[in-house]
Design a protein around this motif. Structure first.
Motif, PDB file in Angstrom:
ATOM      1  N   ARG A  32       0.832  -1.206   0.000  1.00 12.39           N
ATOM      2  CA  ARG A  32       0.000   0.000   0.000  1.00 12.39           C
ATOM      3  C   ARG A  32       0.867   1.256   0.000  1.00 12.39           C
ATOM      4  NH1 ARG A  32      -3.016  -3.980  -0.177  1.00 12.39           N
ATOM      5  NH2 ARG A  32      -2.088  -3.756  -2.245  1.00 12.39           N
ATOM      6  N   GLU A  35       1.954   1.762  -3.521  1.00 11.53           N
ATOM      7  CA  GLU A  35       0.814   2.238  -4.322  1.00 11.53           C
ATOM      8  C   GLU A  35       0.619   3.738  -4.145  1.00 11.53           C
ATOM      9  OE1 GLU A  35      -2.336  -1.484  -4.648  1.00 11.53           O
ATOM     10  OE2 GLU A  35      -2.467  -0.116  -2.938  1.00 11.53           O
ATOM     11  N   ARG A  36       0.602   4.190  -2.888  1.00  9.51           N
ATOM     12  CA  ARG A  36       0.383   5.614  -2.629  1.00  9.51           C
ATOM     13  C   ARG A  36       1.487   6.469  -3.247  1.00  9.51           C
ATOM     14  NH1 ARG A  36      -1.183   3.853   2.654  1.00  9.51           N
ATOM     15  NH2 ARG A  36       0.921   4.238   3.393  1.00  9.51           N
ATOM     16  N   VAL A  40      -0.328   3.741  -8.320  1.00  5.05           N
ATOM     17  CA  VAL A  40      -0.646   2.531  -9.078  1.00  5.05           C
ATOM     18  C   VAL A  40      -1.507   1.627  -8.204  1.00  5.05           C
ATOM     19  CG1 VAL A  40       1.484   2.585 -10.429  1.00  5.05           C
ATOM     20  CG2 VAL A  40       1.436   1.326  -8.253  1.00  5.05           C
ATOM     21  N   GLU A  41      -1.953   0.512  -8.785  1.00  6.34           N
ATOM     22  CA  GLU A  41      -2.568  -0.555  -7.995  1.00  6.34           C
ATOM     23  C   GLU A  41      -1.737  -1.812  -8.177  1.00  6.34           C
ATOM     24  OE1 GLU A  41      -6.634  -3.214  -7.750  1.00  6.34           O
ATOM     25  OE2 GLU A  41      -6.774  -1.057  -8.015  1.00  6.34           O
ATOM     26  N   ILE A  42      -1.459  -2.486  -7.060  1.00  2.00           N
ATOM     27  CA  ILE A  42      -0.648  -3.710  -7.078  1.00  2.00           C
ATOM     28  C   ILE A  42      -1.507  -4.871  -6.581  1.00  2.00           C
ATOM     29  CG2 ILE A  42       1.454  -4.844  -6.259  1.00  2.00           C
ATOM     30  CD1 ILE A  42       2.538  -2.030  -5.558  1.00  2.00           C
ATOM     31  N   VAL A  51       0.686  -5.047 -11.869  1.00  4.95           N
ATOM     32  CA  VAL A  51       0.647  -3.623 -11.549  1.00  4.95           C
ATOM     33  C   VAL A  51      -0.200  -2.924 -12.607  1.00  4.95           C
ATOM     34  CG1 VAL A  51       2.001  -1.568 -11.004  1.00  4.95           C
ATOM     35  CG2 VAL A  51       2.987  -3.831 -10.634  1.00  4.95           C
ATOM     36  N   THR A  61       7.312   0.766 -10.616  1.00  9.68           N
ATOM     37  CA  THR A  61       6.794  -0.073  -9.531  1.00  9.68           C
ATOM     38  C   THR A  61       7.380  -1.476  -9.602  1.00  9.68           C
ATOM     39  OG1 THR A  61       4.721   1.177  -9.533  1.00  9.68           O
ATOM     40  CG2 THR A  61       4.700  -0.989  -8.454  1.00  9.68           C
ATOM     41  N   THR A 268      -6.249   2.335   0.279  1.00  8.86           N
ATOM     42  CA  THR A 268      -5.443   2.001   1.460  1.00  8.86           C
ATOM     43  C   THR A 268      -6.218   2.228   2.754  1.00  8.86           C
ATOM     44  OG1 THR A 268      -4.471   4.206   1.716  1.00  8.86           O
ATOM     45  CG2 THR A 268      -3.371   2.704   0.187  1.00  8.86           C
ATOM     46  N   ARG A 281     -11.010  -1.779  -5.670  1.00  8.70           N
ATOM     47  CA  ARG A 281      -9.830  -2.495  -6.163  1.00  8.70           C
ATOM     48  C   ARG A 281     -10.221  -3.441  -7.303  1.00  8.70           C
ATOM     49  NH1 ARG A 281      -5.371  -1.729  -3.011  1.00  8.70           N
ATOM     50  NH2 ARG A 281      -4.317  -3.274  -4.287  1.00  8.70           N
ATOM     51  N   GLN A 299      -1.235  10.588  -5.769  1.00 11.68           N
ATOM     52  CA  GLN A 299      -0.115  10.168  -4.928  1.00 11.68           C
ATOM     53  C   GLN A 299      -0.041  11.057  -3.698  1.00 11.68           C
ATOM     54  OE1 GLN A 299       2.922  10.921  -7.786  1.00 11.68           O
ATOM     55  NE2 GLN A 299       2.213   9.344  -9.205  1.00 11.68           N
TER      56      GLN A 299
END
Length: 321
Positions: A32, A35-36, A40-42, A51, A61, A268, A281, A299
């Motif tokens: 998390r 990501e922040r 992005v999203e993982i 990713v 990432t 998050t 998500r 971000q």
């Protein structure tokens, strides 16, 4: 034009469950953080990672995650250690160098002009003007909800829509809604206060009250959306990280002709019961390639509240428990 979302899959070798657990952290807190920081999203299943984000961000990432995984062979990772690694890696400057400037978009409201600050806010506003469904995903204080309300007010003032619909899931953040007085709408009303505050700032108290009385502005829990079709409306779903995949699907299929939908949330800060997957998500993977859908990943550096708030967000990233 905004770059569409890209997906990057990679596998971490050698597969080691203990090292993978250390990489992800307790409740995936290390992922998390990344990501922040990178917007992005993982997602991962075992040692296979995916990713989702802009092409530059997903490449960075992947590089960061693989380097962090190498570190787990020598020492255990901590939230503070991950934060320090991200600081020293220079990812912020690399992302800034790869991002082109977008033309400035100005939102006009009865109480003044509102401008996007920074590349991500400008991209977000551009998507709201162009796409039918827009997702703003990122930390608190990045302007996701405020800018969405501003665009809704402008659309109403310009007669592009006939009403504004504001909604959010009825999920507690530590409290218990059942002990609050009133029906479900009254219980959830305080949770929608940020939306009200933005409306008051842009339209004034008296006008907002009159528009709510005439049902031109409607504020409702997400549960009240089932079975409806919302035409010629500007719809904002706030706190979308607390929807389930089923609720998200239900909400998105309420959208009718002439409507625009903005979905905001922070993946998050999920308050769903443990084991329940967040609809926010989930929807990123489902809709990332669908035409007419836009995604902006904010971000920590996009926080535009008081400078102290940005320092607090950064401090929590550095020292999460």
């Amino acid at each position: 034009m905004n770059e569409p979302l890209q997906t990057l899959d990679f596998v971490l070798e050698p597969a080691d469950n203990q090292r993978l657990a250390n990489l992800c952290g307790q409740l995936d807190e290390h992922l998390r953080q990344v990501e922040r920081r990178l917007g992005v999203e993982i997602n991962n299943r075992g040692n296979t990672f995916r990713v989702i984000g802009s092409s530059d961000a997903i490449w960075l990432t992947s590089k960061v995650v693989q380097e962090l995984y190498q570190e787990t062979a020598e020492k255990p990772l901590t939230p503070a250690g991950v934060h320090l690694f991200l600081q020293q890696s220079g990812v912020d400057s690399l992302l800034e160098q790869s991002t082109s400037e977008l033309p400035e978009i100005v939102i006009q409201t009865p109480r003044g002009l509102i401008r996007g600050r920074g590349v991500n806010q400008q991209q977000y506003l551009q998507q709201i003007q162009r796409e039918d469904a827009i997702f703003g995903i990122g930390p608190a204080g990045t302007g996701k909800t405020y800018l969405a309300v501003a665009c809704a007010v402008q659309a109403l003032e310009q007669d592009k829509v006939r009403r504004i619909v504001l909604t959010r899931p009825a999920v507690e953040a530590g409290e218990r809604l059942g002990f609050l007085p009133g029906d479900l709408a009254q219980k959830i009303d305080p949770y929608l206060r940020p939306l009200y505050d933005a409306l008051y700032e842009m339209l004034g108290f008296e006008r907002v009250a009159k528009l709510i009385e005439r049902n031109v502005i409607e504020v409702a829990p997400l549960a009240y959306m089932r079975g409806r079709t919302l035409n010629e409306s500007f719809i904002i779903l706030d706190e979308a990280q607390n929807t389930t995949p089923e609720q998200m699907k239900m909400f998105l299929t309420r959208v009718g002709f002439g409507s625009r939908t903005v979905i905001t949330g922070d993946v998050t800060q999920i308050d769903l019961p443990q084991g329940n997957r967040s609809g926010l998500r989930h929807v990123v993977e489902v809709l990332k390639d669908i035409k007419g859908v836009g995604f902006t990943f904010f971000q920590a550096k996009d926080v535009v509240r008081h400078q102290l708030v940005q320092r607090i967000v950064t401090a929590y990233e550095r020292f999460e428990e």
